[in-house]
Design an enzyme around this catalytic site. Structure first.
Site, PDB file in Angstrom:
ATOM      1  N   CYS A   2      33.925  31.650  46.359  1.00 29.59           N
ATOM      2  CA  CYS A   2      33.093  31.865  47.319  1.00 29.59           C
ATOM      3  C   CYS A   2      33.793  32.552  49.479  1.00 29.59           C
ATOM      4  O   CYS A   2      34.833  32.519  49.129  1.00 29.59           O
ATOM      5  CB  CYS A   2      32.248  30.969  47.903  1.00 29.59           C
ATOM      6  N   ARG A  27      32.717  37.892  48.103  1.00 30.53           N
ATOM      7  CA  ARG A  27      33.348  36.885  46.760  1.00 30.53           C
ATOM      8  C   ARG A  27      32.675  36.047  46.075  1.00 30.53           C
ATOM      9  O   ARG A  27      32.111  34.428  45.057  1.00 30.53           O
ATOM     10  CB  ARG A  27      33.685  36.260  47.620  1.00 30.53           C
ATOM     11  N   TRP A  76      30.015  31.074  44.395  1.00 33.22           N
ATOM     12  CA  TRP A  76      29.906  32.027  43.637  1.00 33.22           C
ATOM     13  C   TRP A  76      29.900  30.717  42.575  1.00 33.22           C
ATOM     14  O   TRP A  76      30.855  30.058  43.195  1.00 33.22           O
ATOM     15  CB  TRP A  76      30.895  32.796  42.992  1.00 33.22           C
ATOM     16  N   ASN A 102      35.416  26.759  49.273  1.00 25.93           N
ATOM     17  CA  ASN A 102      35.227  27.509  48.001  1.00 25.93           C
ATOM     18  C   ASN A 102      36.539  26.808  47.611  1.00 25.93           C
ATOM     19  O   ASN A 102      38.005  26.396  47.801  1.00 25.93           O
ATOM     20  CB  ASN A 102      36.291  28.555  48.777  1.00 25.93           C
ATOM     21  N   GLY A 103      36.261  26.701  46.159  1.00 19.70           N
ATOM     22  CA  GLY A 103      37.653  25.961  45.338  1.00 19.70           C
ATOM     23  C   GLY A 103      36.579  24.891  44.391  1.00 19.70           C
ATOM     24  O   GLY A 103      35.770  25.554  44.269  1.00 19.70           O
ATOM     25  N   GLU A 485      39.169  49.000  28.830  1.00 27.56           N
ATOM     26  CA  GLU A 485      38.391  48.912  29.881  1.00 27.56           C
ATOM     27  C   GLU A 485      36.634  49.263  29.748  1.00 27.56           C
ATOM     28  O   GLU A 485      35.933  49.007  30.841  1.00 27.56           O
ATOM     29  CB  GLU A 485      39.134  50.008  30.786  1.00 27.56           C
ATOM     30  N   LYS A 489      33.248  47.438  30.854  1.00 29.74           N
ATOM     31  CA  LYS A 489      32.843  48.301  31.608  1.00 29.74           C
ATOM     32  C   LYS A 489      31.180  48.537  31.579  1.00 29.74           C
ATOM     33  O   LYS A 489      30.457  48.097  33.063  1.00 29.74           O
ATOM     34  CB  LYS A 489      33.119  49.651  32.081  1.00 29.74           C
ATOM     35  N   GLU A 492      30.587  44.866  32.016  1.00 31.25           N
ATOM     36  CA  GLU A 492      30.018  44.079  33.140  1.00 31.25           C
ATOM     37  C   GLU A 492      28.722  45.054  33.658  1.00 31.25           C
ATOM     38  O   GLU A 492      27.823  43.714  34.014  1.00 31.25           O
ATOM     39  CB  GLU A 492      30.936  44.836  34.453  1.00 31.25           C
ATOM     40  N   HIS A 508      40.258  46.078   8.393  1.00 34.46           N
ATOM     41  CA  HIS A 508      40.880  45.143   8.519  1.00 34.46           C
ATOM     42  C   HIS A 508      39.524  44.211   8.492  1.00 34.46           C
ATOM     43  O   HIS A 508      39.975  43.146   8.543  1.00 34.46           O
ATOM     44  CB  HIS A 508      42.674  44.991   9.006  1.00 34.46           C
ATOM     45  N   LYS A 608      33.716  39.882  42.433  1.00 35.49           N
ATOM     46  CA  LYS A 608      34.895  40.665  43.235  1.00 35.49           C
ATOM     47  C   LYS A 608      35.875  40.328  43.238  1.00 35.49           C
ATOM     48  O   LYS A 608      36.415  41.168  42.096  1.00 35.49           O
ATOM     49  CB  LYS A 608      34.122  41.868  44.023  1.00 35.49           C
TER      50      LYS A 608
END
Ligand code: G6P
Length: 613
Positions: A2, A27, A76, A102-103, A485, A489, A492, A508, A608
């Protein structure tokens, strides 16, 4: 995980805290809250709102709550669903003490059980709330510093928290273990934040709290202690950070703006690297001899940075002939660590703050091995904690989905691989300069290809592919990490399920997934041998009536003719194939998400910078 903000000083805190939160929303944006010791009533007041910060702004409208000591938070979620009751600040039983954090408090369950038995009243499902109750309990028995020393001995995990309370009216308490926290020192005012960006422009005098520090922050002075209670005296450092968010500049989303900023970002990155006064090695904390003797390189990162590292592996192995391993930071930390001589451990991180990556750096450093970081943020924890660093010059990236950080990382790695090859006597200076030109050409093509397809993608292709709810992404050799990637994208920002495979692996097992409702996106390369293999894979797909979209290069007609839809890009230096395709891939995915009406810059559940492990 956060953003934490605090203010104590000669002015009212609310506008500073809210501005800081707006800058730290990257954050997390599940919910937000503000608390202060109200100027008029001298009581603690707290207002929180579920959802993005804009909801807190609305909740505060018409509310007079303000005071010279305040804290704020943007969340978050780790523990507890997204709901107002789980938003920070959290308060103690009597609502006199409030905490933003935060944590992760790893032993919170046990502490909560103990405190509940002592009749503490819990109102949330978070780990954070135990801190407020622990402070409540400790402060009833001892002074503020002693109380904080008591509780840090009880808390396990990584945390950075800020706290204000009626029993210690003129103070913001800031405590750090693991997670970042810094203090900005102004004129009779102090700012506390997870990131200096929160108070950029208000002061440039900064103390980054060392690990395991308690700060008692008052308007005119600061007291710092380690977790044993020993007082620390630290000199602030000047940190020149500015808040450069000039808005969307006419673009509909930050992501789109940032897609179009890649050409200049690549140019700026390579120019910066090329013009480093004493070359890259000193900046990386190494001597030229160490570079010459380098036998292995380990690249560590998460998400998009990990993908850039995986493409970078091809650069270092092909150009500099250095054995390179790429490891996901969240895995690396808990794998057996087998240090070797003549090696370098390099973290890749846009933010320089991602907890998993930062912890890897710390672990490697703890073994006495050389560490470096390639990051976009010069003031980040990783820059401060590694032996050396290089910067990407992408400019501030606001959209959660990374775009220009990725392409500038690729540019930086490509250039560094050439410098390493030069140092090892494998190529001459002219070849290094040629790499610079190749990067500029790739940057031009990256942008031109978007411009070329922009309209038709927006009008036709994006609305069509937005109808599918799953997709398969395929690549081979250097285009395999690139397809990872691309799939990331899409996941997300569009929430479409996307699975990626090395194209050669399709037969396979995954080939069973080919069906009319599952388009396959295949990314070509410029290596002739690999191209032939990709052609065979395309044939296998078409033989099973798969719906095939190819991202190819001009001249690869055979591949394009097999496809239901083909995009082509001008050829570049073969190892730069992914960079040249980056813009088109990102724009295509962006347009699909836009067609679906997704909140592109702030997708659900994401943040982010992920500052918890
Ligand atoms: C988060 C972001 C990703 C990003 C990753 C690594 O998961 O949502 O977009 O790639 O963190 O971030 P970093 O700042 O270390 O590159």
């Amino acid at each position: 995980m956060c953003g934490v903000v605090g203010y104590v000083g000669k002015n009212l805190s609310r506008s500073y805290v809210m501005q800081g939160l707006a800058r730290l929303e990257y954050r997390g944006y599940d919910s937000a809250g503000f608390a202060c010791l109200d100027e008029k009533t001298e009581k603690l007041g707290c207002i929180r709102a579920e959802g993005q910060l804009v909801n807190l702004v609305k909740a505060l409208e018409g509310q007079p709550l303000d005071g010279s000591v305040g804290i704020g938070h943007t969340r978050w979620s780790t523990h507890g669903v997204v709901a107002e009751r789980n938003a920070h600040p959290h308060v103690d039983c009597l609502k006199k003490i409030s905490v933003v954090h935060n944590g992760i408090i790893e032993n919170y369950q046990l502490l909560k059980e103990q405190l509940s038995k002592e009749n503490h009243l819990f109102r949330s499902e978070t780990d954070t709330e135990v801190i407020a109750h622990l402070i409540e309990k400790a402060i009833s028995q001892q002074g503020l510093l002693q109380a904080m020393l008591t509780i840090v001995k009880q808390l396990q995990g990584a945390y950075a928290f800020g706290c204000i309370g009626e029993p210690f009216k003129d103070t913001v308490v800031a405590v750090r273990k693991g997670s970042p926290l810094c203090i900005g020192i102004g004129d009779k005012e102090m700012f506390v934040a997870s990131d200096v960006l929160a108070f950029a422009g208000l002061t440039d005098q900064v103390i980054y709290l060392p690990d395991e520090t308690i700060a008692l922050v008052h308007a005119g002075f600061l007291e710092l202690y380690d977790f044993e209670g020993k007082q620390l005296f630290l000199v602030p450092q000047r940190v020149a950070v500015s808040w450069a968010n000039d808005g969307k500049n006419g673009y509909e989303h930050f992501m789109l703006k940032e897609i179009f900023e890649q050409k200049t970002g690549i140019q700026a990155t390579v120019s910066w690297l090329r013009e480093l006064e004493n070359g890259p090695w000193e900046h990386l904390g190494m001597t030229e001899t160490q570079a010459q003797e380098l036998e292995s390189l380990t690249l560590v990162g998460c998400g998009t940075s990990w993908h850039a590292a995986r493409i970078g592996q091809f650069f270092f192995e092909s150009i500099a002939k250095v054995r390179t391993s790429v490891v996901l930071a969240s895995e690396f930390r808990y794998m057996p660590f087998l240090p070797t001589g003549h090696s370098l451990y390099m973290a890749l991180s846009q933010s320089g703050e991602t907890a998993d990556t930062l912890e890897c750096l710390r672990m490697v450093k703890g073994h006495g091995c050389p560490t470096a970081v390639l990051t976009n943020v010069a003031s980040s924890s990783m820059v401060r904690e590694s032996d050396g660093y290089l910067l990407t010059k992408a400019g501030q990236e606001i959209s959660v989905a990374s775009t220009k950080a990725f392409s500038t990382q690729l540019a930086g790695l490509y250039w560094l691989a050439h410098e390493l090859a030069y140092q090892k006597g494998l190529i001459d200076r002219q070849a290094v300069e040629q790499a610079y030109d190749q990067l500029l050409v790739a940057a031009e093509i990256l942008e031109d290809s978007i411009t070329r397809y922009r309209e038709i993608i927006t009008q036709r292709y994006a609305p069509y592919y937005a109808q599918f709810d799953k997709a398969i992404f395929l690549g081979r050799s250097i285009s395999y990490p690139f397809c990872l990637e691309a799939a990331l994208k899409l996941k997300e920002i569009s929430y479409i399920f996307a699975q990626s495979y090395p194209a050669g692996e399709l037969k396979h097992g995954p080939i069973a997934l080919i069906a009319p409702d599952t388009p396959l996106f295949l990314f070509s390369t410029l290596e002739p041998v690999i191209y032939q293999k990709i052609l065979s894979n395309a044939q296998e797909i078409k033989a099973r009536h798969g719906h095939l979209v190819v991202f190819a290069f001009e001249g690869q007609d055979e591949l394009c003719q097999l496809a239901d839809l083909a995009f082509t890009v001008k050829p570049v230096a073969p190892l730069l194939a992914p960079l040249a395709m980056t813009g088109l891939m990102q724009f295509f995915v962006y347009a699909i998400a836009d067609a679906l009406g997704r909140p592109i810059d702030k997708p659900r559940h994401l943040a982010k910078s992920v500052t918890v492990e």
